[in-house]
Design a protein around this motif. Sequence first.
Motif, PDB file in Angstrom:
ATOM      1  N   TYR A 116       0.840  -1.189   0.000  1.00 42.00           N
ATOM      2  CA  TYR A 116       0.000   0.000   0.000  1.00 42.00           C
ATOM      3  C   TYR A 116       0.882   1.248   0.000  1.00 42.00           C
ATOM      4  N   TYR A 117       0.618   2.098  -0.969  1.00 37.88           N
ATOM      5  CA  TYR A 117       1.383   3.323  -1.147  1.00 37.88           C
ATOM      6  C   TYR A 117       0.508   4.536  -0.875  1.00 37.88           C
ATOM      7  N   CYS A 118       1.108   5.539  -0.266  1.00 36.44           N
ATOM      8  CA  CYS A 118       0.429   6.801  -0.036  1.00 36.44           C
ATOM      9  C   CYS A 118       0.961   7.835  -1.022  1.00 36.44           C
ATOM     10  N   ALA A 119       0.068   8.662  -1.527  1.00 39.95           N
ATOM     11  CA  ALA A 119       0.458   9.731  -2.425  1.00 39.95           C
ATOM     12  C   ALA A 119      -0.135  11.042  -1.934  1.00 39.95           C
ATOM     13  N   ALA A 120       0.625  12.106  -2.101  1.00 40.39           N
ATOM     14  CA  ALA A 120       0.165  13.432  -1.676  1.00 40.39           C
ATOM     15  C   ALA A 120       0.444  14.432  -2.782  1.00 40.39           C
ATOM     16  N   ALA A 121      -0.539  15.284  -3.060  1.00 36.36           N
ATOM     17  CA  ALA A 121      -0.368  16.354  -4.045  1.00 36.36           C
ATOM     18  C   ALA A 121       0.015  17.610  -3.279  1.00 36.36           C
ATOM     19  N   ALA A 122       1.283  17.969  -3.351  1.00 34.31           N
ATOM     20  CA  ALA A 122       1.802  19.100  -2.575  1.00 34.31           C
ATOM     21  C   ALA A 122       2.051  20.293  -3.488  1.00 34.31           C
ATOM     22  N   ARG A 123       1.734  21.476  -2.940  1.00 36.19           N
ATOM     23  CA  ARG A 123       1.957  22.708  -3.681  1.00 36.19           C
ATOM     24  C   ARG A 123       3.285  23.332  -3.258  1.00 36.19           C
ATOM     25  N   ILE A 124       4.157  23.521  -4.253  1.00 39.96           N
ATOM     26  CA  ILE A 124       5.421  24.227  -4.036  1.00 39.96           C
ATOM     27  C   ILE A 124       5.449  25.378  -5.024  1.00 39.96           C
ATOM     28  N   ARG A 125       5.498  26.567  -4.498  1.00 43.09           N
ATOM     29  CA  ARG A 125       5.329  27.798  -5.297  1.00 43.09           C
ATOM     30  C   ARG A 125       3.977  27.707  -5.990  1.00 43.09           C
ATOM     31  N   ASP A 126       3.903  27.689  -7.303  1.00 37.12           N
ATOM     32  CA  ASP A 126       2.615  27.675  -7.990  1.00 37.12           C
ATOM     33  C   ASP A 126       2.324  26.344  -8.662  1.00 37.12           C
ATOM     34  N   THR A 127       3.013  25.311  -8.259  1.00 35.60           N
ATOM     35  CA  THR A 127       2.867  24.016  -8.921  1.00 35.60           C
ATOM     36  C   THR A 127       2.506  22.924  -7.936  1.00 35.60           C
ATOM     37  N   PHE A 128       1.521  22.105  -8.325  1.00 35.32           N
ATOM     38  CA  PHE A 128       1.189  20.911  -7.550  1.00 35.32           C
ATOM     39  C   PHE A 128       1.885  19.708  -8.185  1.00 35.32           C
ATOM     40  N   SER A 129       2.534  18.929  -7.346  1.00 32.07           N
ATOM     41  CA  SER A 129       3.167  17.705  -7.823  1.00 32.07           C
ATOM     42  C   SER A 129       2.818  16.567  -6.870  1.00 32.07           C
ATOM     43  N   SER A 130       2.833  15.363  -7.398  1.00 34.40           N
ATOM     44  CA  SER A 130       2.534  14.189  -6.568  1.00 34.40           C
ATOM     45  C   SER A 130       3.805  13.601  -5.997  1.00 34.40           C
ATOM     46  N   TYR A 131       3.723  13.252  -4.729  1.00 38.27           N
ATOM     47  CA  TYR A 131       4.848  12.629  -4.033  1.00 38.27           C
ATOM     48  C   TYR A 131       4.368  11.318  -3.425  1.00 38.27           C
ATOM     49  N   TRP A 132       5.229  10.319  -3.503  1.00 39.09           N
ATOM     50  CA  TRP A 132       4.859   8.971  -3.072  1.00 39.09           C
ATOM     51  C   TRP A 132       5.732   8.501  -1.918  1.00 39.09           C
ATOM     52  N   GLY A 133       5.115   7.687  -1.076  1.00 39.71           N
ATOM     53  CA  GLY A 133       5.870   7.030  -0.027  1.00 39.71           C
ATOM     54  C   GLY A 133       6.497   5.752  -0.534  1.00 39.71           C
ATOM     55  N   GLN A 134       7.241   5.083   0.356  1.00 36.62           N
ATOM     56  CA  GLN A 134       7.944   3.858  -0.027  1.00 36.62           C
ATOM     57  C   GLN A 134       7.032   2.641  -0.014  1.00 36.62           C
ATOM     58  N   GLY A 135       5.895   2.766   0.628  1.00 37.16           N
ATOM     59  CA  GLY A 135       4.948   1.659   0.668  1.00 37.16           C
ATOM     60  C   GLY A 135       5.036   0.867   1.958  1.00 37.16           C
ATOM     61  N   THR A 136       3.928   0.252   2.312  1.00 35.05           N
ATOM     62  CA  THR A 136       3.876  -0.620   3.480  1.00 35.05           C
ATOM     63  C   THR A 136       3.131  -1.895   3.108  1.00 35.05           C
ATOM     64  N   GLN A 137       3.679  -3.024   3.509  1.00 34.68           N
ATOM     65  CA  GLN A 137       3.107  -4.315   3.113  1.00 34.68           C
ATOM     66  C   GLN A 137       1.915  -4.671   3.988  1.00 34.68           C
ATOM     67  N   VAL A 138       0.846  -5.070   3.345  1.00 40.01           N
ATOM     68  CA  VAL A 138      -0.323  -5.621   4.027  1.00 40.01           C
ATOM     69  C   VAL A 138      -0.526  -7.036   3.520  1.00 40.01           C
ATOM     70  N   THR A 139      -0.518  -7.980   4.429  1.00 37.82           N
ATOM     71  CA  THR A 139      -0.704  -9.381   4.071  1.00 37.82           C
ATOM     72  C   THR A 139      -1.885  -9.941   4.846  1.00 37.82           C
ATOM     73  N   VAL A 140      -2.857 -10.461   4.123  1.00 37.95           N
ATOM     74  CA  VAL A 140      -4.052 -11.036   4.737  1.00 37.95           C
ATOM     75  C   VAL A 140      -4.021 -12.538   4.497  1.00 37.95           C
ATOM     76  N   SER A 141      -3.969 -13.282   5.580  1.00 37.10           N
ATOM     77  CA  SER A 141      -3.896 -14.743   5.472  1.00 37.10           C
ATOM     78  C   SER A 141      -5.284 -15.358   5.613  1.00 37.10           C
ATOM     79  N   SER A 142      -5.428 -16.525   5.000  1.00 36.40           N
ATOM     80  CA  SER A 142      -6.748 -17.203   5.039  1.00 36.40           C
ATOM     81  C   SER A 142      -6.887 -18.067   6.276  1.00 36.40           C
TER      82      SER A 142
END
Length: 119
Positions: free
Chosen positions: A93-119
């Motif tokens: 699972y990755y998180c993304a954020a649209a951050a404003r720097i000066r007059d531009t919005f850009s997307s930034y991503w995290g490194q991710g976190t593992q989610v494992t669901v066992s049966s």
Amino acid sequence: QVHVVESGGGLVQAGGSLRLSCAASGSFSSINSMGWHRQAPGKQRELVAGITSGGSTNYADSVKGRFTISRDNAKNTIYLQMNSLKTEDTAVYYCAAAARIRDTFSSYWGQGTQVTVSS
């Protein structure tokens, strides 16, 4: 620079719950939308849930009624409460954020976190 950091992943049995957190920090004017995406092995990355700065939310059909996204604007942090987890929710699972720097919005991503669901 904008840093996006996820936490809260882990191993859980089917039917269980997990709560993910994502915090954005750094030199930006504001954060607009933030969201959670996931990527399972051999599959494309997909949007799970998104939330705007005003609190509007959207969800993938596969998680509606089970997952809830929320946001703390003061902390630039979002959460994903995942209930009734299924084995098919297993992914990074990755998180993304649209951050404003000066007059531009850009997307930034995290490194991710593992989610494992066992049966």
